[in-house]
Design an enzyme around this catalytic site. Structure first.
Site, PDB file in Angstrom:
ATOM      1  N   ASP A  60       0.818  -1.219   0.000  1.00  0.00           N
ATOM      2  CA  ASP A  60       0.000   0.000   0.000  1.00  0.00           C
ATOM      3  C   ASP A  60       0.852   1.270   0.000  1.00  0.00           C
ATOM      4  OD1 ASP A  60       0.713  -0.790   2.638  1.00  0.00           O
ATOM      5  OD2 ASP A  60      -0.852   0.468   3.505  1.00  0.00           O
ATOM      6  N   HIS A  61       2.180   1.097   0.003  1.00  0.00           N
ATOM      7  CA  HIS A  61       3.084   2.248  -0.051  1.00  0.00           C
ATOM      8  C   HIS A  61       3.936   2.276  -1.325  1.00  0.00           C
ATOM      9  CE1 HIS A  61       2.524   3.625   4.208  1.00  0.00           C
ATOM     10  NE2 HIS A  61       1.997   2.406   4.256  1.00  0.00           N
TER      11      HIS A  61
END
Length: 320
Positions: free
Chosen positions: A66-67
């Protein structure tokens, strides 16, 4: 120094919030710096007022999807658009392997230079205006927080006063603007500091995610004008925060309080606090403000102009 939040959800996107990414726009040098690049970040940039052509640096905290899942798509699009000059990417060990592998298997070839810098705690970038440092956070995998510090600048040069003193313009003005002491041809000694206003204190921003409360985050955020800190969970769910090594609202607020920051902007919220649930995001804000009143809750496309300190003794910052 203008901050734009491009994604404020943790783990997965929601209808209202994308996954992690924060943009720092530096208009005076036409540059855009990115912190994390979750899936869909390039779509968020397209929906904002930011110019991808100004992208020059990307700072990655850690290698959870998610990064970083938006990184390759953004870099590929920059290459196809042909308007990015060069991108420097900073992050933990393994980031370069990830980019090289994704590039190889997708047959992506960049038409502009990309350099990946594997970071270690300490100074990772410095120029005439800014210093960027990183420090270890406490997460399930290696994760770094970042601190961007603008260097102090000499106060405004009083040209009218210089003219009254009959100081000849030219190279001497530059020396005086820098606060230097110069000797004129007629023998007079002029202290540049006396012709300049108060020193302009450089602005400081800290970005700390993903992490549970740790000394590393407090150190990075010391005396920052703004701290961007994750607040994945409500205080009531602190047991879950300890298991997953994420922060609660109260941990984010305690970090801000311990570091003496001027403003806390919370981000990286769990989708479990959607409207209609037992605990909602507005409850998370109240929890943090009970400890650190100068707290705001970030949302996608929120912008925040980091204020300049006009007086060293200024103790609070008005809400943006």
């Amino acid at each position: 120094m203008q901050i734009t939040f491009l994604g404020t959800s943790s783990g997965v996107p929601t209808r209202a919030r994308n996954v992690s990414s924060v943009a720092l726009r530096l208009p005076q040098r036409a540059e855009l710096w990115l912190f994390d690049c979750g899936e869909g970040t390039q779509h968020q940039i397209l929906r904002s007022d930011l110019k991808v052509s100004q992208l020059s640096r990307i700072f990655i905290t850690h290698l959870h999807g998610d990064h970083i899942f938006g990184l390759m798509g953004l870099l590929a699009s920059c290459g196809l658009a042909g308007n990015v000059q060069r991108v420097d990417i900073y992050g933990p060990s393994g980031l370069n392997d990830y980019i090289q592998s994704a590039s190889r298997y997708s047959h992506t070839h960049f038409s502009y230079p990309i350099k990946v810098h594997t970071v270690r705690p300490g100074v990772i970038y410095e120029d005439d205006e800014f210093t960027v440092t990183c420090g270890l956070l406490h997460h399930r995998i290696t994760a770094f927080g970042y601190r961007v510090a603008e260097k102090d600048r000499a106060g405004r040069f009083d040209i009218e006063k210089a003219k009254e003193l009959q100081i000849p313009p030219g190279r001497i003005y530059g020396q005086l603007k820098r606060g230097e002491t110069v000797t004129l041809e007629d023998g007079r000694v002029i202290n540049g500091a006396e012709l300049c206003g108060p020193t302009e204190i450089g602005r400081k921003m800290a970005y700390c995610t993903d992490t549970i409360y740790c000394d590393g985050a407090v150190e990075l955020a010391q005396d920052a004008d703004v701290l961007i800190h994750e607040a994945t969970f409500a205080h009531q769910d602190s047991e879950m925060a300890f298991q997953r090594l994420h922060s609660t609202t109260t941990m984010a607020a305690q970090t801000a309080l311990a570091a003496g920051v001027r403003r806390l902007l919370m981000t990286h919220f769990s989708p479990r606090y959607a409207p209609g649930n037992t605990i909602e995001l507005k409850d998370l804000l109240q929890e943090a403000r009970a400890i650190f009143p100068r707290t705001d809750m970030a949302y996608d496309f929120m912008t925040y102009e980091v204020p300049r300190r006009r007086e060293p003794a200024l103790s609070s910052v008005s809400s943006s």
